[in-house]
Design a protein around this motif. Structure first.
Motif, PDB file in Angstrom:
ATOM      1  N   THR A  42       2.587  -1.392 -11.442  1.00 52.89           N
ATOM      2  CA  THR A  42       1.131  -1.289 -11.462  1.00 52.89           C
ATOM      3  C   THR A  42       0.527  -2.529 -12.108  1.00 52.89           C
ATOM      4  OG1 THR A  42       1.176  -0.168 -13.591  1.00 52.89           O
ATOM      5  CG2 THR A  42       1.133   1.229 -11.627  1.00 52.89           C
ATOM      6  N   ARG A  43      -0.715  -2.762 -11.768  1.00 54.82           N
ATOM      7  CA  ARG A  43      -1.448  -3.849 -12.398  1.00 54.82           C
ATOM      8  C   ARG A  43      -1.384  -3.707 -13.919  1.00 54.82           C
ATOM      9  NH1 ARG A  43      -6.478  -6.831 -11.666  1.00 54.82           N
ATOM     10  NH2 ARG A  43      -7.559  -6.859 -13.654  1.00 54.82           N
ATOM     11  N   ASN A  44      -1.468  -2.454 -14.398  1.00 55.93           N
ATOM     12  CA  ASN A  44      -1.526  -2.237 -15.834  1.00 55.93           C
ATOM     13  C   ASN A  44      -0.166  -2.272 -16.522  1.00 55.93           C
ATOM     14  OD1 ASN A  44      -4.259  -2.037 -15.543  1.00 55.93           O
ATOM     15  ND2 ASN A  44      -4.367   0.197 -15.756  1.00 55.93           N
TER      16      ASN A  44
ATOM     17  N   ARG B 230      -7.817 -10.866 -13.401  1.00 58.76           N
ATOM     18  CA  ARG B 230      -7.818 -10.313 -14.760  1.00 58.76           C
ATOM     19  C   ARG B 230      -8.819 -11.070 -15.624  1.00 58.76           C
ATOM     20  NH1 ARG B 230      -3.218  -7.126 -15.678  1.00 58.76           N
ATOM     21  NH2 ARG B 230      -1.549  -7.497 -14.202  1.00 58.76           N
TER      22      ARG B 230
ATOM     23  N   ASP C 283      -9.414  -1.039  -0.628  1.00 62.98           N
ATOM     24  CA  ASP C 283      -8.303  -0.620  -1.489  1.00 62.98           C
ATOM     25  C   ASP C 283      -7.330  -1.756  -1.773  1.00 62.98           C
ATOM     26  OD1 ASP C 283      -7.075  -0.714   0.995  1.00 62.98           O
ATOM     27  OD2 ASP C 283      -5.734   0.956   0.539  1.00 62.98           O
ATOM     28  N   ASP C 284      -7.358  -2.819  -0.942  1.00 63.50           N
ATOM     29  CA  ASP C 284      -6.435  -3.925  -1.204  1.00 63.50           C
ATOM     30  C   ASP C 284      -7.124  -5.097  -1.915  1.00 63.50           C
ATOM     31  OD1 ASP C 284      -8.000  -4.653   0.883  1.00 63.50           O
ATOM     32  OD2 ASP C 284      -6.382  -5.245   2.237  1.00 63.50           O
ATOM     33  N   SER C 285      -8.241  -4.814  -2.577  1.00 66.83           N
ATOM     34  CA  SER C 285      -8.927  -5.876  -3.320  1.00 66.83           C
ATOM     35  C   SER C 285      -8.001  -6.426  -4.402  1.00 66.83           C
ATOM     36  CB  SER C 285     -10.172  -5.332  -4.020  1.00 66.83           C
ATOM     37  OG  SER C 285     -11.002  -4.686  -3.105  1.00 66.83           O
ATOM     38  N   GLN C 286      -7.938  -7.739  -4.505  1.00 68.73           N
ATOM     39  CA  GLN C 286      -7.165  -8.349  -5.581  1.00 68.73           C
ATOM     40  C   GLN C 286      -8.154  -8.761  -6.670  1.00 68.73           C
ATOM     41  OE1 GLN C 286      -3.689  -8.297  -5.440  1.00 68.73           O
ATOM     42  NE2 GLN C 286      -4.313  -6.993  -3.729  1.00 68.73           N
TER      43      GLN C 286
ATOM     44  N   ARG D  53      -5.839   5.862  -2.454  1.00 70.33           N
ATOM     45  CA  ARG D  53      -4.781   5.853  -1.450  1.00 70.33           C
ATOM     46  C   ARG D  53      -4.927   7.025  -0.473  1.00 70.33           C
ATOM     47  NH1 ARG D  53      -1.614   2.064   0.634  1.00 70.33           N
ATOM     48  NH2 ARG D  53       0.378   2.836   1.380  1.00 70.33           N
TER      49      ARG D  53
ATOM     50  N   GLY E 291       6.884   1.910  -1.951  1.00 70.21           N
ATOM     51  CA  GLY E 291       6.956   3.301  -1.475  1.00 70.21           C
ATOM     52  C   GLY E 291       5.646   3.829  -0.925  1.00 70.21           C
ATOM     53  N   ILE E 292       5.348   5.064  -1.244  1.00 70.83           N
ATOM     54  CA  ILE E 292       4.166   5.742  -0.711  1.00 70.83           C
ATOM     55  C   ILE E 292       2.877   5.119  -1.262  1.00 70.83           C
ATOM     56  CG2 ILE E 292       4.140   7.513  -2.538  1.00 70.83           C
ATOM     57  CD1 ILE E 292       3.441   8.472   1.047  1.00 70.83           C
ATOM     58  N   PHE E 293       2.983   4.394  -2.393  1.00 74.96           N
ATOM     59  CA  PHE E 293       1.772   3.830  -3.009  1.00 74.96           C
ATOM     60  C   PHE E 293       1.397   2.488  -2.409  1.00 74.96           C
ATOM     61  CE2 PHE E 293       4.007   6.393  -6.230  1.00 74.96           C
ATOM     62  CZ  PHE E 293       3.091   7.430  -6.292  1.00 74.96           C
ATOM     63  N   GLY E 294       2.299   1.905  -1.607  1.00 82.30           N
ATOM     64  CA  GLY E 294       1.986   0.667  -0.921  1.00 82.30           C
ATOM     65  C   GLY E 294       2.157  -0.559  -1.794  1.00 82.30           C
TER      66      GLY E 294
ATOM     67  N   TYR F  26      -1.565   3.204 -17.929  1.00 83.57           N
ATOM     68  CA  TYR F  26      -0.635   2.122 -17.585  1.00 83.57           C
ATOM     69  C   TYR F  26      -0.034   2.346 -16.211  1.00 83.57           C
ATOM     70  CZ  TYR F  26      -0.928   0.196 -22.257  1.00 83.57           C
ATOM     71  OH  TYR F  26      -1.392  -0.380 -23.405  1.00 83.57           O
TER      72      TYR F  26
ATOM     73  N   GLY G  61       0.283  -4.368  -2.866  1.00 83.16           N
ATOM     74  CA  GLY G  61      -0.927  -5.184  -2.809  1.00 83.16           C
ATOM     75  C   GLY G  61      -2.212  -4.384  -2.802  1.00 83.16           C
ATOM     76  N   THR G  62      -2.208  -3.184  -3.391  1.00 78.55           N
ATOM     77  CA  THR G  62      -3.475  -2.480  -3.554  1.00 78.55           C
ATOM     78  C   THR G  62      -4.113  -2.950  -4.867  1.00 78.55           C
ATOM     79  OG1 THR G  62      -2.764  -0.572  -4.871  1.00 78.55           O
ATOM     80  CG2 THR G  62      -2.369  -0.469  -2.496  1.00 78.55           C
ATOM     81  N   TYR G  63      -5.316  -2.467  -5.121  1.00 77.24           N
ATOM     82  CA  TYR G  63      -5.983  -2.921  -6.343  1.00 77.24           C
ATOM     83  C   TYR G  63      -5.222  -2.515  -7.597  1.00 77.24           C
ATOM     84  CZ  TYR G  63      -7.752   1.713  -7.696  1.00 77.24           C
ATOM     85  OH  TYR G  63      -7.844   3.020  -8.107  1.00 77.24           O
ATOM     86  N   ALA G  64      -4.412  -1.419  -7.476  1.00 77.06           N
ATOM     87  CA  ALA G  64      -3.745  -0.877  -8.660  1.00 77.06           C
ATOM     88  C   ALA G  64      -2.235  -1.067  -8.653  1.00 77.06           C
ATOM     89  CB  ALA G  64      -4.059   0.615  -8.792  1.00 77.06           C
ATOM     90  N   ALA G  65      -1.623  -1.175  -7.467  1.00 77.81           N
ATOM     91  CA  ALA G  65      -0.168  -1.281  -7.371  1.00 77.81           C
ATOM     92  C   ALA G  65       0.225  -2.604  -6.732  1.00 77.81           C
ATOM     93  CB  ALA G  65       0.400  -0.115  -6.569  1.00 77.81           C
ATOM     94  N   ILE G  66       1.042  -3.383  -7.462  1.00 76.43           N
ATOM     95  CA  ILE G  66       1.472  -4.678  -6.935  1.00 76.43           C
ATOM     96  C   ILE G  66       2.532  -4.477  -5.865  1.00 76.43           C
ATOM     97  CG2 ILE G  66       2.641  -6.831  -7.573  1.00 76.43           C
ATOM     98  CD1 ILE G  66       1.263  -6.400 -10.381  1.00 76.43           C
TER      99      ILE G  66
END
Lengths: 527, 288
Positions: free
Chosen positions: B199-201, A153, A147-150, A213, B230-233, A205, B235-240
């Motif tokens: 988010t990444r996006n 882009r 889940d922490d894969s970077q 998660r 917050g709860i999303f953490g 987005y 450094g995940t693939y989707a949330a910076i």
């Protein structure tokens, strides 16, 4: 075997024993991928099924295969039916049902985006969730994807939108950062002067990786994550998650907790519907009504705060019940707040529908026909405004709804006015429900104990008719009893295509009011 | 029309003269470190890692509580066997850095029982509230005057913060009377009010919005997600993660979501009109 199991077995032409009683009100059929198309046709035609969710699981470590699952509501039988197929990872594809059942369109493409399992025969097999800079081959919901894969882009950020041609025809791009205080998304209008020829919506987005998660957090903490799937549906999603966990762990929620959950869910419905009605007034510049609605909503949130200690009702649902009991004085405070609200709300609706300048803007605007709504599998408020009589509180009763008397308001217009009137009448019904519940709260504890561990290798569906429509959470555990997969379906995910369908033919300045009349969640959609 | 006018007259003014000072049943948790034994129950109960414990060296432990990540779920209060965590009714909490929202204490840890004995409150890293406020004031001095034009950016929020930000514009809070106005374009804005665990996006859109905002642009991060992921953490693939992972942040308004008056307070802090209070002061042990 229950009568439901027998009749479903007969309707699907499957051998006896193929339809399994999974949990009360939840049947499961394991199907061969080649049989998916025929079976879904029978579910839809013979059983009157409505598709609620479609998702994949990565079971390669346990069974050596992927799973692709469809969840159907069978309202006449008060039953959910899950069709599950095993997909060979060597040839990761499954037969698409999107051609016949457009409700599956985005779901199947999402399975492709996050699992790399392709829907064969999909009419438009392009990305829906992944943005253009996400590299092909990175499958975020596979188990071998940390889940922490970077993920780097991919260069270039031009999305291939549908081209427009012809004299005087042009595109209007809007978003992702919008002019108001709302969530981000990109709308691209193809217009010829004022009228909209078509609308393309680009979302995700605010994709936060919520389903991944859930797999990382301890299952008890998942409740807090559920509250943050869509900030305006904290109770709806928390309850859907709690229902799934309780069904997994065989927890019997005490009657008082079930009643209080109804109170929470209806309070959430009222404050959101009131806000939405006010937002419609804002979007047609009817400021007096907009201010009244905002003030009414503030009054409701303050009543929530006084009684539950939280304005948006976060932190009220517990696994096994509710976190906080309602004291007698709280009950009275709530009753009097609701009585004051009721009077004001009636006059707000009268102010709107008696104003020609308002009705001119909403009558006949943004029509979603009954046929389109049925074909697209639209749910919730938007469905009921297009003549579809569906509400899980009645069709699949959860919590205390089975014992309550209420009507399900349905309108036929399919326009902004119809969606407004469904909301207004639902608020009236919510008040009816709230007074019934508050008049006779059962005298039991307000929570049941939840075991320390969930059963391993199990799964269950949790569902709620939240204010926008059905929220479902399907939760599966691994061999250690930890969460292996949570599939979250917000009604917005099913309804965004409805907005896309309702806008063409209208003029650009009417888009905000059409959009508000659906008021779909971006965060709930994107997760 | 007559009905409308009568309605408005009968309704009168709904705006609260002073929206501040209202207390909540639950603001943020306050930890009485002197009663804490560093047992770790609250750390396990906390869903966002707002409370965490480390052992920098054998026999020594650090416990810290950060409001930046706190979603006000109250799980820690119930989990603490020593009743060392209480609830503070204070909600007008904000700060100029994540560190200012954090409280830490050190403990002597018994090697046999693993239990800790409180030693001292650890000083926070970085500049204090007053110094940070002076730096911000110097940067915006003479430029923003007594008004603040705000562009709100949802960079991944669940929409909870947006609901409460929108509530600041309702007739009860009416933030425009304080000279604060939400504008439709970053080019018209003095400040960005950013929510979500970027988010990444949304990262690129957020950066572009920032670049489109004229100097001296002020960035205010709102909510547990905007302050820390917050709860999303993070450094995940989707949330910076927190907004400060992407942009320099001047004011942090924690909470999940922060209440309208806390958001209003944070914006007035960003204007240099009010002073930031980071809350949790009573966390310091009584002298002696």
């Amino acid at each position: 075997m229950t009568s439901n199991t027998a009749s479903v077995t007969a309707a699907l032409h499957v051998p006896e024993g193929a339809v399994r009683d999974h949990h009360p009100g939840e049947l499961v059929v394991d199907v061969h991928p080649d049989a998916i198309l025929d079976l879904t046709d029978r579910v839809s035609q013979q059983l009157g099924g409505r598709l609620l969710s479609l998702f994949a699981t990565d079971d390669r470590a346990r069974t050596g295969a992927f799973g692709v699952h469809q969840v159907w509501s069978l309202p006449q039988r008060q039953t959910f039916l899950r069709l599950s197929a095993s997909i060979d990872p060597a040839a990761p594809s499954f037969p698409s049902i999107a051609q016949k059942h457009p409700a599956a369109n985005w779901f199947e493409r999402e399975v492709m985006d996050f699992f790399g399992v392709r829907p064969d025969g999909h009419p438009n097999p392009t990305r829906v969730a992944l943005h253009d800079d996400w590299p092909g081959g990175a499958r975020a919901l596979r188990k071998d994807f940390p889940d922490d894969s970077q993920v780097p882009r991919e260069p270039g950020d031009r999305h291939p939108f549908r081209p427009v041609t012809g004299e005087g025809v042009f595109q209007v791009p809007v978003g992702p950062v919008h002019a108001g205080i709302i969530e981000p998304g990109h709308f691209r209008f193809g217009v010829a002067g004022e009228p909209v020829l078509y609308l393309q919506v680009r979302l995700f987005y605010v994709h936060k990786g919520i389903e991944k998660r859930f797999e990382r957090l301890p299952w008890r903490h998942g409740l807090f994550l559920a509250e943050s799937i869509s900030g305006d549906t904290a109770v709806g999603h928390a309850l859907a998650y709690a229902h799934a966990i309780e069904r997994l762990a065989n927890v019997e929620v005490p009657p008082r907790a079930q009643a209080l959950r109804v109170v929470l869910l209806e309070l959430e419905r009222i404050y959101n519907h009131t806000a939405d009605i006010g937002a419609l007034a804002t979007d047609v510049a009817f400021t007096v009504s907009a201010s009244r609605a905002q003030a009414l909503r503030e009054g409701l949130l303050r009543a929530n705060d006084r009684v539950f200690g939280t304005r948006l009702l976060r932190g009220t649902v517990a696994l096994g019940g509710v976190k906080r009991d309602l004291q007698p004085e709280d009950r009275e405070a709530l009753r009097s707040a609701l009585r004051a609200f009721e009077k004001e709300f009636d006059s707000l609706i009268a102010l709107l529908v008696d104003s020609g300048t308002f009705t001119d803007r909403v009558d006949g605007t943004g029509i979603l026909t009954n046929q389109a709504a049925r074909d697209l599998g639209i749910v919730g408020v938007a469905a009921r405004a297009s003549g579809i009589d569906a509400d899980m509180r009645r069709d699949h009763p959860h919590d205390a709804y089975e014992d309550l008397l209420f009507k399900v308001p349905v309108e036929d217009g399919g326009d902004v006015r119809a969606r407004l009137m469904v909301r207004a009448r639902e608020v009236e019904q919510s008040l009816v429900i709230l007074h019934q519940v508050l008049d006779r709260l059962p005298d039991t504890p307000c929570a049941a104990p939840v075991p320390d561990h969930l059963p391993p290798g199990a799964s269950a569906l949790g569902w709620v008719e939240a204010w926008r429509g059905p929220c479902t959470h399907w939760v599966a555990t691994d061999e250690r009893g930890e969460v292996a997969r949570v599939k979250v379906t917000d009604p917005s995910f099913l309804n965004w295509p409805g907005l896309v369908h309702a806008v063409p033919g209208n003029i650009v300045p009417d888009f905000p009011v059409i959009n508000k009349s659906f008021n779909l969640s971006y965060s709930g959609n994107d997760r | 029309m007559i009905g409308l006018i009568l309605k408005s007259i009968r309704t009168g003014a709904l705006t609260e003269a002073n929206p501040f000072g209202r207390h909540a049943a639950f603001g943020f948790p306050v930890m009485d470190f002197s009663r804490c034994t560093a047992c770790g129950e609250c750390v396990r109960a906390c869903p966002t890692g707002a409370i965490h414990a480390t052992q920098p060296s054998p026999g020594r432990g650090i416990v810290s509580l950060s409001y930046a990540a706190c979603i006000q779920c109250r799980a820690c209060v119930a989990a603490c066997p020593e009743q060392a965590i209480s609830v503070s009714p204070e909600i007008e909490v904000c700060a100029h850095s994540r560190e200012q929202l954090s409280r830490s204490a050190s403990f002597d840890v018994d090697p046999v029982t693993g239990m800790g004995t409180f030693r001292q409150i650890e000083p926070g890293a970085g500049p204090g509230l007053a110094d940070a406020a002076a730096t911000l004031k110097a940067r915006i001095h003479g430029r923003l005057g007594r008004s603040l034009q705000v562009r709100q950016v949802d960079a991944g929020s669940c929409n909870g913060c947006e609901l409460e930000i929108a509530a600041t514009t309702n007739p009860v809070y009416d933030l425009e009377r304080f000279g604060i106005h939400f504008v439709a374009s970053p080019r018209h804005a003095d400040a960005l009010l950013v929510t979500g665990p970027v988010t990444r996006n949304m990262e690129i859109a957020l950066r572009r919005t920032y670049e489109a905002t004229p100097e001296p642009r002020v960035v205010v991060a709102v909510g547990a997600c905007g302050c820390s992921g917050g709860i999303f953490g993070e450094g995940t693939y989707a949330a910076i993660g927190g907004v400060d992972r992407v942009l320099p942040v001047d004011v942090y308004i924690p909470g999940c979501p922060p209440r309208p008056q806390a958001i209003l307070n944070g914006l007035l802090v960003a204007m240099g009109v009010r002073e930031a209070r980071a809350g949790g002061e009573s966390a310091a042990p009584p002298p002696g």
